[in-house]
Design an enzyme around this catalytic site. Structure first.
Site: not given
Ligand code: B1M
Length: 215
Positions: A98, A100, A151
């Site tokens: 992963d 992200h 993940s």
């Molecule tokens: Co991707 N991505 N992405 N992506 N991406 C998602 C997660 C997705 C939901 C988008 C969608 O389809 N709507 C989807 C997953 C679907 C699934 O698994 N069912 C997805 C996909 C499919 C993918 C790829 C597979 C796409 C592809 O290649 N075809 C690929 C995966 C590659 C891989 O990982 N092997 C991929 C790639 C990417 C980018 C590289 C383009 C980019 C990431 C850049 C980066 O992180 N450096 C990206 C992005 C930006 C997203 C979305 C749009 C936004 C994620 C984000 O940063 N959110 C995302 C959509 C979504 O999440 N709904 C998506 C903002 C961030 C602050 O939120 O990380 O959730 P989050 O963190 C929150 C809480 O969750 C929590 O605190 C934070 C806020 O206070 N939290 C914790 C998180 N970790 C924590 C740990 C803790 C405590 C709290 O304690 C240890």
């Protein structure tokens, strides 16, 4: 567009020209964390929706993520930090497979600003590396982040591996990331792990849980 809408728009459009000036302007009105939580993350949410529904292609998602990171880096030095330090140590990583890391890095910032030492291992970390670091750095807690549905399965395997290594009692685990749900963590994961497992919906809940674990 009005300032805050324009900022959210910048994330969606991946437009960084003039970003810093807008952020400076915004900081005159609200604290940096509020800008992240209410404005920038709402832009990121839109990006997720557009991508999920096929209206946005991956390279543009990447651009949005880059603008988000630039914005957070610009705001971070202006965030309030507490004076207390040494509240505890956490090893933090995005799990194997992963990439992200925006959420994980926010967790790092919030914990670091609130008295915790964070050993941030980065993305795509296998459990063996996470465990080695936890032992090596004498971590109090292991933190894992992951956004892919895949993940959540890896996290389960990782917990089983920690059990197998006999370190479950030693390391409470903090988990977060968009694909996790409280139900999955509290039902499926607490069941497999012999130590404590905590689910954080966001970075602030992560901080609250760390405080709870460390008292
Ligand atoms: Co991707 N991505 N992405 N992506 N991406 C998602 C997660 C997705 C939901 C988008 C969608 O389809 N709507 C989807 C997953 C679907 C699934 O698994 N069912 C997805 C996909 C499919 C993918 C790829 C597979 C796409 C592809 O290649 N075809 C690929 C995966 C590659 C891989 O990982 N092997 C991929 C790639 C990417 C980018 C590289 C383009 C980019 C990431 C850049 C980066 O992180 N450096 C990206 C992005 C930006 C997203 C979305 C749009 C936004 C994620 C984000 O940063 N959110 C995302 C959509 C979504 O999440 N709904 C998506 C903002 C961030 C602050 O939120 O990380 O959730 P989050 O963190 C929150 C809480 O969750 C929590 O605190 C934070 C806020 O206070 N939290 C914790 C998180 N970790 C924590 C740990 C803790 C405590 C709290 O304690 C240890």
């Amino acid at each position: 567009l009005p300032l805050f809408e324009r900022l959210a728009r910048r994330i969606v459009d991946g437009e960084r020209n003039g970003l810093e000036a807008d952020l400076d302007e915004a900081m005159k009105e609200v604290p940096p964390l509020k800008i992240i939580n209410e404005t920038l993350l709402s832009g990121m949410k839109t990006v997720g929706e557009l991508f999920g529904s096929g209206q946005m292609q991956l390279p543009f998602v990447l651009q949005s993520a880059e603008v988000m990171k630039t914005a957070v880096a610009h705001l971070e030095p202006h965030m309030e930090a507490t004076d207390d330090s040494g509240k505890g140590r956490i090893v933090l990583a995005t799990v194997k497979g992963d990439v992200h890391d925006i959420g994980k890095n926010l967790v790092d910032i919030i914990l670091s600003n609130n008295g915790y030492e964070v050993v941030n291992l980065g993305i795509k970390q296998p459990i063996a590396t996470i465990l080695d670091a936890a032992v090596d750095k004498k971590a109090d807690v292991i933190g894992m982040s992951g956004l892919l549905v895949k993940s959540t399965v890896i996290m389960k395997e990782n917990l089983a591996e920690l059990n197998a290594k006999g370190v479950a009692e030693q390391f409470p685990v903090l988990l977060g990331g968009a694909a996790l749900t409280r139900g999955y963590v509290e039902n499926d994961l607490t069941e497999v792990y012999e130590g404590d497992v905590h689910y954080a919906r966001d970075a602030f809940e992560g901080l609250r849980l760390m405080d709870e674990i460390m008292t």
